[in-house]
Design an enzyme around this catalytic site. Sequence first.
Site, PDB file in Angstrom:
ATOM      1  N   ASN A 218       0.845  -1.195   0.000  1.00 60.56           N
ATOM      2  CA  ASN A 218       0.000   0.000   0.000  1.00 60.56           C
ATOM      3  C   ASN A 218       0.877   1.240   0.000  1.00 60.56           C
ATOM      4  OD1 ASN A 218       0.525   0.805   2.852  1.00 60.56           O
ATOM      5  ND2 ASN A 218      -0.336  -1.224   3.201  1.00 60.56           N
ATOM      6  N   ASP A 314      -5.278 -10.173  12.930  1.00 62.97           N
ATOM      7  CA  ASP A 314      -5.232  -8.801  13.433  1.00 62.97           C
ATOM      8  C   ASP A 314      -4.189  -8.669  14.549  1.00 62.97           C
ATOM      9  OD1 ASP A 314      -6.810  -6.174  13.158  1.00 62.97           O
ATOM     10  OD2 ASP A 314      -6.533  -6.455  15.308  1.00 62.97           O
TER      11      ASP A 314
HETATM   12  O1  PMT Z   1       2.894   6.069   6.550  1.00 65.48           O
HETATM   13  P1  PMT Z   1       2.303   7.366   6.017  1.00 65.48           P
HETATM   14  O2  PMT Z   1       2.585   7.560   4.549  1.00 65.48           O
HETATM   15  O3  PMT Z   1       2.725   8.544   6.846  1.00 65.48           O
HETATM   16  O4  PMT Z   1       0.725   7.273   6.132  1.00 65.48           O
HETATM   17  C1  PMT Z   1       0.096   7.270   7.386  1.00 65.48           C
HETATM   18  C2  PMT Z   1      -1.062   6.274   7.468  1.00 65.48           C
HETATM   19  C3  PMT Z   1      -2.187   6.728   6.543  1.00 65.48           C
HETATM   20  C4  PMT Z   1      -0.597   4.869   7.073  1.00 65.48           C
HETATM   21  C5  PMT Z   1      -1.532   6.275   8.982  1.00 65.48           C
HETATM   22  O5  PMT Z   1      -1.953   7.538   9.329  1.00 65.48           O
HETATM   23  C6  PMT Z   1      -2.658   5.257   9.207  1.00 65.48           C
HETATM   24  O6  PMT Z   1      -3.812   5.552   9.048  1.00 65.48           O
HETATM   25  N1  PMT Z   1      -2.290   4.010   9.616  1.00 65.48           N
HETATM   26  C7  PMT Z   1      -3.209   2.898   9.790  1.00 65.48           C
HETATM   27  C8  PMT Z   1      -3.574   2.289   8.461  1.00 65.48           C
HETATM   28  C9  PMT Z   1      -4.507   1.097   8.620  1.00 65.48           C
HETATM   29  O7  PMT Z   1      -4.073  -0.006   8.441  1.00 65.48           O
HETATM   30  O8  PMT Z   1      -5.725   1.404   9.042  1.00 65.48           O
HETATM   31  P2  PMT Z   1      -6.941   0.314   9.192  1.00 65.48           P
HETATM   32  O9  PMT Z   1      -8.121   1.158   9.428  1.00 65.48           O
HETATM   33  O10 PMT Z   1      -6.935  -0.615   8.028  1.00 65.48           O
HETATM   34  O11 PMT Z   1      -6.553  -0.528  10.476  1.00 65.48           O
HETATM   35  C10 PMT Z   1      -6.973  -0.170  11.785  1.00 65.48           C
HETATM   36  C11 PMT Z   1      -5.886  -0.471  12.798  1.00 65.48           C
HETATM   37  O12 PMT Z   1      -5.651  -1.895  12.862  1.00 65.48           O
HETATM   38  C12 PMT Z   1      -4.555   0.153  12.454  1.00 65.48           C
HETATM   39  O13 PMT Z   1      -3.993   0.685  13.631  1.00 65.48           O
HETATM   40  C13 PMT Z   1      -3.727  -1.025  11.931  1.00 65.48           C
HETATM   41  O14 PMT Z   1      -2.329  -0.839  12.193  1.00 65.48           O
HETATM   42  C14 PMT Z   1      -4.288  -2.191  12.709  1.00 65.48           C
HETATM   43  N2  PMT Z   1      -4.195  -3.507  12.030  1.00 65.48           N
HETATM   44  C15 PMT Z   1      -4.603  -3.645  10.727  1.00 65.48           C
HETATM   45  C16 PMT Z   1      -4.496  -4.892  10.117  1.00 65.48           C
HETATM   46  C17 PMT Z   1      -3.985  -5.991  10.857  1.00 65.48           C
HETATM   47  N3  PMT Z   1      -3.832  -7.184  10.316  1.00 65.48           N
HETATM   48  N4  PMT Z   1      -3.634  -5.822  12.130  1.00 65.48           N
HETATM   49  C18 PMT Z   1      -3.745  -4.618  12.736  1.00 65.48           C
HETATM   50  O15 PMT Z   1      -3.426  -4.489  13.913  1.00 65.48           O
END
Ligand code: PMT
Length: 405
Positions: A218, A314
């Site tokens: 991504n 997760d």
């Molecule tokens: O790195 P940059 O270019 O500065 O960009 C910043 C960003 C947009 C990446 C950052 O601000 C951000 O939003 N990061 C989280 C991205 C994400 O994966 O969001 P999500 O809504 O899909 O996931 C929710 C949370 O679960 C996140 O904290 C993620 O780290 C976590 N997660 C997701 C998938 C997984 N398998 N396990 C997790 O713990």
Amino acid sequence: MTSSSLRKRKKRLRILKNKRVLLGITGGIAAYKSIDLARRLGDEGASVVVAMTEAAKQFVTPLSLEVASQNKVYTSLFDEPMAHISLPSSADVMVIAPATADIIAKFAHGIADDLLSTCFLSYSGKVVIAPSMNWRMYENRIFGENLRKLLSTGVVQVGPERGDLACGEEGIGRMAEPAEIVETVMSALTEKDLAGEKMVITAGPTREYLDPVRFISNRSSGKMGYALARAARDRGASVILISGPSYLKKPQGVGFVGVETSAQMMKSVKQSVQGDTTVLVMAAAVADFSPAVTSRTKIEKTGDLNIPFRQTEDIISSVLGAGKRPYIIGFAAETGNNIARAQKKMKVKNMDMVVFNDVTEAGAGFDVDTNKVVIIDRKGKTRLEVMSKDSVADAIFDRFIEIKA
Ligand code: PMT
């Protein structure tokens, strides 16, 4: 967020404004970089006064430093009576760049035989040194003892870096770049309001391999997570940064683990989050899906390709199962102003705080230096305007401190 925490955050980012920096320059080839350093410190709002050793004058002229610092340059104990007392007593921080093996030995042993070493001995504030020398000298045992002794008194070191040296050799000894020295000076002056916190912070993307040469990933650059790691470090926390592939420079003074896949990130988070970890910040954009099978060999081009994907495990939920839990700060990357979805994620994953960013908005989300977020916690929501990722990081930790209080 209270107006006092907003004021505090702005103050931290302008920490050098109206500060007096006593910049010591000693005799090394890297002295030419100190002209840039003086200018950069000035750009941050600091007033810079330069004290040069005799040897430094062989590499760079006092006039160049006078122009760069826009202040009188001091080169001798006898330039002005009592300068060795008046210069340090009005300084908020002393920065020695480059710091030669000679000045480090003098500082460590309390030798005061010129203006700079005498200034150091009469100074009781923060001192930052940027060593610079040939790698043989840097790795010399006696030099190492001097350096350790000096650092044990609270002096802060930045660099040196490994690379091509002026003598034509390669090794450790290149002075840190001026931008990094400025960052270290700002960090040294920052209030340590996160002292005692042990944080694990994730950053960047993950790569999920289809075969040995292809992956899906991504647009995350790591900027948000690295800003969080720098802010936490500057404010006194001990930090482990777990990063997916990123072109960013590893922040100094934090533990660093580089990973590629979501499975590796999961493993690394589980290993790093210990019983005494107080905060987990998940800023990484972890893949939600991974190819069900990774081919051992390059997939041949024989027509359209259909690859089944499986949902990844997760990471946040896996940490929650591991006994005593740290305070969990997650991010929600949404395409649209869907705060309700972020709130749902916070609830489902049992996070303590979630930072919502709409990654389709200008100046927010992936690979830009700014972000526009809503900080959601168990007590409410804080909506912030577009600001640098450094400021967002500070705002998140300000809120964390407010909640903890
Ligand atoms: O790195 P940059 O270019 O500065 O960009 C910043 C960003 C947009 C990446 C950052 O601000 C951000 O939003 N990061 C989280 C991205 C994400 O994966 O969001 P999500 O809504 O899909 O996931 C929710 C949370 O679960 C996140 O904290 C993620 O780290 C976590 N997660 C997701 C998938 C997984 N398998 N396990 C997790 O713990």
